[in-house]
Design an enzyme around this catalytic site. Structure first.
Site, mmCIF file in Angstrom:
data_model
loop_
_atom_site.group_PDB
_atom_site.id
_atom_site.type_symbol
_atom_site.label_atom_id
_atom_site.label_comp_id
_atom_site.label_asym_id
_atom_site.label_seq_id
_atom_site.Cartn_x
_atom_site.Cartn_y
_atom_site.Cartn_z
ATOM 1 N N GLU A 292 26.410 38.217 82.836
ATOM 2 C CA GLU A 292 25.967 37.855 81.490
ATOM 3 C C GLU A 292 25.232 38.982 80.772
ATOM 4 O O GLU A 292 25.339 39.139 79.559
ATOM 5 C CB GLU A 292 25.050 36.617 81.535
ATOM 6 C CG GLU A 292 25.738 35.331 81.960
ATOM 7 C CD GLU A 292 25.640 35.109 83.459
ATOM 8 O OE1 GLU A 292 25.418 36.106 84.179
ATOM 9 O OE2 GLU A 292 25.794 33.965 83.910
ATOM 10 N N ASP A 334 35.893 73.955 63.205
ATOM 11 C CA ASP A 334 36.083 75.023 62.237
ATOM 12 C C ASP A 334 34.740 75.317 61.593
ATOM 13 O O ASP A 334 34.154 74.463 60.935
ATOM 14 C CB ASP A 334 37.101 74.583 61.174
ATOM 15 C CG ASP A 334 37.314 75.645 60.113
ATOM 16 O OD1 ASP A 334 36.819 76.771 60.304
ATOM 17 O OD2 ASP A 334 37.970 75.343 59.108
#
Length: 470
Positions: A292, A334
């Site tokens: 649970e 980049d």
């Protein structure tokens, strides 16, 4: 748009109530009312509801919710129900809150990014945000530009456009200004260029003929919405639940059957009380097999990981992606404009010996200032340098005879110039390996012409590598 492709330039310009000099400022509002704004509608509506659904539509949460409901029906226990429901709410709410915060931060970043395009209005070229464009605007397109709307080419200078995002074709399409009759797909019209494509080489002037949702990519926007790729966490959660479900299938039903049969042999008959007791015991066993706290623990850890990433200025829009980050070995990014100022400047003009050369400076400035098209940031920086060093007066003595713009195949740009009655002078600028591959001679330190040998090539490349590391 096929109609615009089949008409000549003058007819298209007249159709959109404009002129070569561009719109007058008072015409912009009229065009915007008639043709709409240059914004593609967001088809991803009800974002908050979808995020809420995504937060609670988790395999662990669903399994816990099913068990919670069955338990309340068969053996109501308000305390246990409150505990289980609280775990479900904490798990889903934490994910929802963190993804909402990340989504807002990402939206702010997107709003900071603008696409600037050169447009001619009232005979003056100026830079505007692409969202301010209207149908009939005259655009000045150059290499590296992202085309901000669907346009009809009215003047082309060796322009090539990458349309792979729309057509899937890797080869750039050459664009012309002549009218064409297009019976097939509109993407085959080589005098049209489309929003979202990139200018790979050359330059052009174009008139905007469609904006916003009327563009090709605007009409495809809803179709282009794709289902998000499942993360490692999603796949792992599904695998764990599959294992737990199989374990429940192989253990819970047999236990239920055994208890029912045991009660039958003890009582000599099937009693509803015995069946209900066996069912409650089987569900209790299923609850015992289901961890649970797992959903809450996992959500807490993912949310904490997302918060830790945000402290390092990384926005995680989907907290489930945290596990993918953890499994990453190398991140490629980049850096242009991100880690740098996105600004180029000329520091020095040197010969192949690394010594300042006025001749190199003059030739490179001639190449960049005389190029009639396809200029880029390097050319702009060289032009700025020429103006700063007061070289323009001498450069203006040269007449442009012709040029071949830079492209990613030749990797060089060439101009042919002439000074009064002198012979034509061809100047080529480009990537050093490309220039060396087509060169046979060079100037030595004394200014004498010598044959280019392998030793000089290696020394030149070594000097370039040294400069690159500075």
């Amino acid at each position: 748009m096929k109609d615009a492709a089949s008409k000549d330039v003058d007819a298209v310009i007249e159709q959109y109530n404009t002129r070569i000099e561009g719109h007058y400022n008072e015409e912009l509002t009229t065009s915007r009312i008639k043709y709409g704004e240059n914004l593609v509608s967001n088809h991803n509506t009800h974002v908050a509801l979808k995020r809420l659904y995504h937060s609670f539509c988790n395999v662990f949460i669903i399994a816990l919710a099913v068990i919670d409901v069955l338990w309340m029906i068969l053996d109501p226990d308000i305390i246990y129900c409150i505990i289980l429901t609280t775990l479900i709410m904490i798990s889903g709410t934490m994910t929802f809150i963190q993804e909402t915060r990340s989504g807002k931060a990402a939206a702010k970043l997107v709003n900071m990014v603008t696409t600037i395009i050169t447009v001619r209005r009232e005979g003056v070229e100026t830079e505007v945000d692409s969202s301010d464009l209207v149908a009939g605007d005259i655009l000045i397109l150059d290499m590296g530009d992202v085309i901000p709307a669907d346009v009809r080419i009215i003047k082309s200078h060796h322009m090539k456009v990458d349309q792979s995002a729309l057509t899937g074709e890797s080869e750039a399409a050459t664009k012309f200004s002549e009218p064409v009759k297009c019976d097939g797909s509109i993407l085959e019209c080589n005098n049209l260029a489309f929003m979202g494509t990139n200018v790979m080489a050359g330059s052009a002037e174009a008139v905007v003929i469609a904006v916003g949702d009327d563009t090709v990519i605007g009409s495809m926007a809803e179709k282009l919405s794709t289902k998000a790729t499942k993360t490692t966490y999603d796949r792992g959660s599904k695998d764990i639940v599959n294992v737990l479900l199989k374990l429940m299938i192989y253990t819970v039903p047999p236990v239920f059957i055994i208890m029912v049969l045991k009660a039958y042999f003890n009582a000599g008959a099937f009693l509803m009380e015995d069946v209900l007791e066996a069912l409650i015991f089987a569900i209790t066993l299923a609850i015992g097999l289901m961890p649970e706290m797992l959903a809450t623990i996992v959500s807490t850890n993912l949310a904490k990981g997302s918060i830790d990433m945000s402290k390092k200025k990384v926005i995680v829009k989907d907290v489930n992606a945290i596990q993918n980050f953890g499994a990453m070995d190398i991140l490629c990014s980049d850096k242009t404009g991100t880690l740098t100022e996105n600004r180029i400047s000329v520091e020095e003009s040197c010969d192949i010996y690394g010594v300042h050369s006025s001749l190199v400076e003059k030739l490179v400035c001639l190449n960049s200032t005389k190029l009639s098209s396809a200029t880029n940031q390097i050319d702009w920086a060289i032009q700025e340098h020429a103006e700063k060093e007061y070289l323009m007066e001498e450069l203006d003595e040269y007449e442009l005879i012709g040029d071949v713009p830079f492209d990613f195949i030749r990797r060089r740009a060439t101009v042919v110039v002439r000074r009064k009655n002198d012979v034509n002078l061809m100047i080529t600028k480009g990537a050093v390996p490309e220039i060396l591959s087509i060169s046979t001679r060079y100037l030595d330190e004394a200014g004498e012409m010598r044959d280019l040998d392998e030793e000089t090539i290696h020394k030149t490349l070594g000097l370039v590598e040294w400069y690159s590391k500075k």
